[in-house]
Design a protein around this motif. Sequence first.
Motif, PDB file in Angstrom:
ATOM      1  N   LEU A 177      40.496  89.338  22.547  1.00 28.83           N
ATOM      2  CA  LEU A 177      39.806  87.969  22.061  1.00 28.83           C
ATOM      3  C   LEU A 177      40.679  87.070  22.480  1.00 28.83           C
ATOM      4  CD1 LEU A 177      37.140  87.456  20.708  1.00 28.83           C
ATOM      5  CD2 LEU A 177      38.344  87.085  18.625  1.00 28.83           C
ATOM      6  N   THR A 178      42.052  87.178  22.387  1.00 32.36           N
ATOM      7  CA  THR A 178      42.844  85.764  22.754  1.00 32.36           C
ATOM      8  C   THR A 178      42.873  85.646  24.332  1.00 32.36           C
ATOM      9  OG1 THR A 178      44.379  86.464  20.748  1.00 32.36           O
ATOM     10  CG2 THR A 178      45.242  84.919  22.682  1.00 32.36           C
ATOM     11  N   SER A 179      42.861  86.912  25.017  1.00 34.05           N
ATOM     12  CA  SER A 179      42.833  86.783  26.456  1.00 34.05           C
ATOM     13  C   SER A 179      41.491  86.247  26.877  1.00 34.05           C
ATOM     14  CB  SER A 179      42.998  87.991  27.029  1.00 34.05           C
ATOM     15  OG  SER A 179      44.496  88.801  26.860  1.00 34.05           O
ATOM     16  N   LEU A 180      40.440  86.365  26.177  1.00 30.56           N
ATOM     17  CA  LEU A 180      39.135  85.905  26.458  1.00 30.56           C
ATOM     18  C   LEU A 180      39.359  84.362  26.346  1.00 30.56           C
ATOM     19  CD1 LEU A 180      36.410  85.905  27.376  1.00 30.56           C
ATOM     20  CD2 LEU A 180      35.706  86.827  24.805  1.00 30.56           C
ATOM     21  N   ALA A 181      39.715  84.087  25.166  1.00 31.12           N
ATOM     22  CA  ALA A 181      39.979  82.681  24.840  1.00 31.12           C
ATOM     23  C   ALA A 181      40.663  81.796  25.840  1.00 31.12           C
ATOM     24  CB  ALA A 181      40.350  82.385  23.615  1.00 31.12           C
ATOM     25  N   VAL A 182      41.510  82.423  26.423  1.00 23.72           N
ATOM     26  CA  VAL A 182      42.494  81.745  27.300  1.00 23.72           C
ATOM     27  C   VAL A 182      41.522  81.506  28.690  1.00 23.72           C
ATOM     28  CG1 VAL A 182      44.440  81.976  28.605  1.00 23.72           C
ATOM     29  CG2 VAL A 182      44.642  82.249  26.374  1.00 23.72           C
ATOM     30  N   ALA A 183      41.145  82.743  29.112  1.00 22.51           N
ATOM     31  CA  ALA A 183      40.250  82.753  30.345  1.00 22.51           C
ATOM     32  C   ALA A 183      39.039  81.474  30.248  1.00 22.51           C
ATOM     33  CB  ALA A 183      39.704  84.011  30.446  1.00 22.51           C
ATOM     34  N   CYS A 184      38.328  81.378  29.083  1.00 21.48           N
ATOM     35  CA  CYS A 184      37.384  80.568  29.006  1.00 21.48           C
ATOM     36  C   CYS A 184      38.163  79.141  29.008  1.00 21.48           C
ATOM     37  CB  CYS A 184      36.636  80.546  27.445  1.00 21.48           C
ATOM     38  SG  CYS A 184      35.670  81.872  27.461  1.00 21.48           S
ATOM     39  N   HIS A 185      39.227  78.771  28.489  1.00 21.68           N
ATOM     40  CA  HIS A 185      40.143  77.566  28.598  1.00 21.68           C
ATOM     41  C   HIS A 185      40.450  77.390  30.018  1.00 21.68           C
ATOM     42  CE1 HIS A 185      43.137  74.914  26.069  1.00 21.68           C
ATOM     43  NE2 HIS A 185      42.408  74.460  26.901  1.00 21.68           N
ATOM     44  N   THR A 186      40.868  78.351  30.650  1.00 23.64           N
ATOM     45  CA  THR A 186      41.402  78.129  32.078  1.00 23.64           C
ATOM     46  C   THR A 186      40.094  77.847  32.942  1.00 23.64           C
ATOM     47  OG1 THR A 186      42.868  80.147  31.757  1.00 23.64           O
ATOM     48  CG2 THR A 186      42.181  79.510  34.193  1.00 23.64           C
ATOM     49  N   LEU A 187      38.994  78.020  32.645  1.00 21.73           N
ATOM     50  CA  LEU A 187      37.618  77.739  33.681  1.00 21.73           C
ATOM     51  C   LEU A 187      37.134  76.492  33.150  1.00 21.73           C
ATOM     52  CD1 LEU A 187      36.138  81.442  34.144  1.00 21.73           C
ATOM     53  CD2 LEU A 187      37.584  79.977  35.796  1.00 21.73           C
ATOM     54  N   GLY A 188      37.584  75.800  31.937  1.00 24.33           N
ATOM     55  CA  GLY A 188      37.182  74.745  31.596  1.00 24.33           C
ATOM     56  C   GLY A 188      35.849  74.921  30.530  1.00 24.33           C
ATOM     57  N   ASP A 189      35.537  75.900  29.833  1.00 23.25           N
ATOM     58  CA  ASP A 189      34.661  76.018  29.090  1.00 23.25           C
ATOM     59  C   ASP A 189      35.366  75.982  27.281  1.00 23.25           C
ATOM     60  OD1 ASP A 189      32.827  76.954  27.171  1.00 23.25           O
ATOM     61  OD2 ASP A 189      32.033  78.700  28.132  1.00 23.25           O
ATOM     62  N   MET A 190      35.478  74.514  27.152  1.00 24.36           N
ATOM     63  CA  MET A 190      36.454  74.092  26.218  1.00 24.36           C
ATOM     64  C   MET A 190      35.684  74.516  24.738  1.00 24.36           C
ATOM     65  SD  MET A 190      39.026  73.112  27.655  1.00 24.36           S
ATOM     66  CE  MET A 190      39.599  72.291  29.227  1.00 24.36           C
ATOM     67  N   ARG A 191      34.409  74.337  24.621  1.00 27.32           N
ATOM     68  CA  ARG A 191      33.715  74.502  23.614  1.00 27.32           C
ATOM     69  C   ARG A 191      33.786  76.131  22.956  1.00 27.32           C
ATOM     70  NH1 ARG A 191      27.710  72.273  22.878  1.00 27.32           N
ATOM     71  NH2 ARG A 191      28.745  70.564  23.145  1.00 27.32           N
ATOM     72  N   ARG A 192      33.642  76.990  24.050  1.00 24.17           N
ATOM     73  CA  ARG A 192      33.728  78.295  23.648  1.00 24.17           C
ATOM     74  C   ARG A 192      35.146  78.716  23.358  1.00 24.17           C
ATOM     75  NH1 ARG A 192      32.109  83.823  27.195  1.00 24.17           N
ATOM     76  NH2 ARG A 192      32.362  85.219  25.406  1.00 24.17           N
ATOM     77  N   ALA A 193      36.057  78.157  24.133  1.00 28.88           N
ATOM     78  CA  ALA A 193      37.451  78.590  23.909  1.00 28.88           C
ATOM     79  C   ALA A 193      37.791  78.128  22.563  1.00 28.88           C
ATOM     80  CB  ALA A 193      38.374  78.097  25.034  1.00 28.88           C
ATOM     81  N   ALA A 194      37.475  76.930  22.060  1.00 29.56           N
ATOM     82  CA  ALA A 194      37.923  76.476  20.680  1.00 29.56           C
ATOM     83  C   ALA A 194      37.000  77.291  19.550  1.00 29.56           C
ATOM     84  CB  ALA A 194      37.190  74.880  20.708  1.00 29.56           C
ATOM     85  N   VAL A 195      36.041  77.561  19.899  1.00 29.77           N
ATOM     86  CA  VAL A 195      35.485  78.851  18.698  1.00 29.77           C
ATOM     87  C   VAL A 195      36.403  79.897  18.728  1.00 29.77           C
ATOM     88  CG1 VAL A 195      33.216  80.080  18.377  1.00 29.77           C
ATOM     89  CG2 VAL A 195      33.239  77.825  18.897  1.00 29.77           C
ATOM     90  N   LEU A 196      36.782  80.340  19.849  1.00 27.39           N
ATOM     91  CA  LEU A 196      37.313  81.462  19.762  1.00 27.39           C
ATOM     92  C   LEU A 196      38.643  81.693  19.316  1.00 27.39           C
ATOM     93  CD1 LEU A 196      36.470  82.950  23.433  1.00 27.39           C
ATOM     94  CD2 LEU A 196      35.842  84.022  21.413  1.00 27.39           C
ATOM     95  N   TYR A 197      39.490  80.498  19.613  1.00 32.95           N
ATOM     96  CA  TYR A 197      40.882  80.344  18.798  1.00 32.95           C
ATOM     97  C   TYR A 197      40.810  80.055  17.354  1.00 32.95           C
ATOM     98  CZ  TYR A 197      42.803  78.904  23.526  1.00 32.95           C
ATOM     99  OH  TYR A 197      43.096  78.862  24.782  1.00 32.95           O
ATOM    100  N   ALA A 198      39.728  79.323  16.945  1.00 34.44           N
ATOM    101  CA  ALA A 198      39.528  79.217  15.509  1.00 34.44           C
ATOM    102  C   ALA A 198      39.324  80.767  14.942  1.00 34.44           C
ATOM    103  CB  ALA A 198      38.274  78.496  15.315  1.00 34.44           C
TER     104      ALA A 198
END
Length: 233
Positions: A177-198
Motif C-alpha cells: 500500500l505504501t508503494s502504491l501511494a508513492v506510485a500514485c504520488h509520483t504520477l500526480g494523482d494527489m487525491r488518491r495518494a493522500a487517501v492511501l497515506y492516511a
Amino acid sequence: MTAESVGHWLDTVCEQAFSYQEAEAWGDAGPLLERLVEVGSQFFGQSDAKVLSVRHCLALNHFQLEQYDKAIALFTENDAYNVAVFGASHPDTNTGRFLLARSYAEAGDFDRAIPLYERALKFSRQNKDEDHSHTWQAQYWLAEAYACTGRTHEAIPLYERCVAGRPLADSRTIMALTSLAVACHTLGDMRRAAVLYADILSAHQALGRPEDEVMRNLRMYLKRAKRGKPLPD
C-alpha cells in the motif's frame, strides 16, 4: 571415506549451517555451506539434489550479506543444473530464478531482473493461487522493478493486486500500500495518494508503531499530497 559416511557428515553439518541461517548468523553459515558444496560436489556430483539444495542456500546466504555478485553466480550455476535435473517448469527452478531476479535487482541490473520476475509471476499465476506467497512476492517485486525503471503505470496494477482483499493490518499489505501511494504520488494523482497515506498511517497506529522516521516521512508525504506538491527529491 565412504559415500554413506560423507552423506551422514553432510546431514550433520547442514543442520548446523541451517541453524545459523535461522538465527540470521549469515557470517557463520557461509563457510559451512561453502565446505558442504565443495565436498558434496566431489562425492556426489554438481547436480546431486542435496548439492543443489546446499548451493541454493549458499547463494541465499550471499544475498542476505548483500554480496550480490556471488549470489548471482551461484543462482545462475544452480539454474543450469535445475533445468537439466528437474526441468524448466519445476517449482525449484522457478524459485531459483525468482531469487536470481532479486539479486540482479538489488545489484541495480533491472534489464536482467525484470524478464526473470515476469517469468516467475507467470509461472506462479499458472501453478499457484493468487493469494499464494510466491505469487504475491513475484507481483510485488516486479512492480518495484517497474517503478524503479520509470514504468510506474505498469507497477500500479500489480500493487493493487498485492493489496486486494488483504487485511490492512498485515505487514505485507502495508508495504504494498505504501508503494502504491508513492506510485500514485509520483504520477500526480494527489487525491488518491493522500487517501492511501492516511490509511497507512491509521494502520500503523492501530498496530502500535512508534513515531519513528517511517511515520514522520508518511506524515510529510501526506501533507505534500494534500497541497499538490510532488515527492521530495
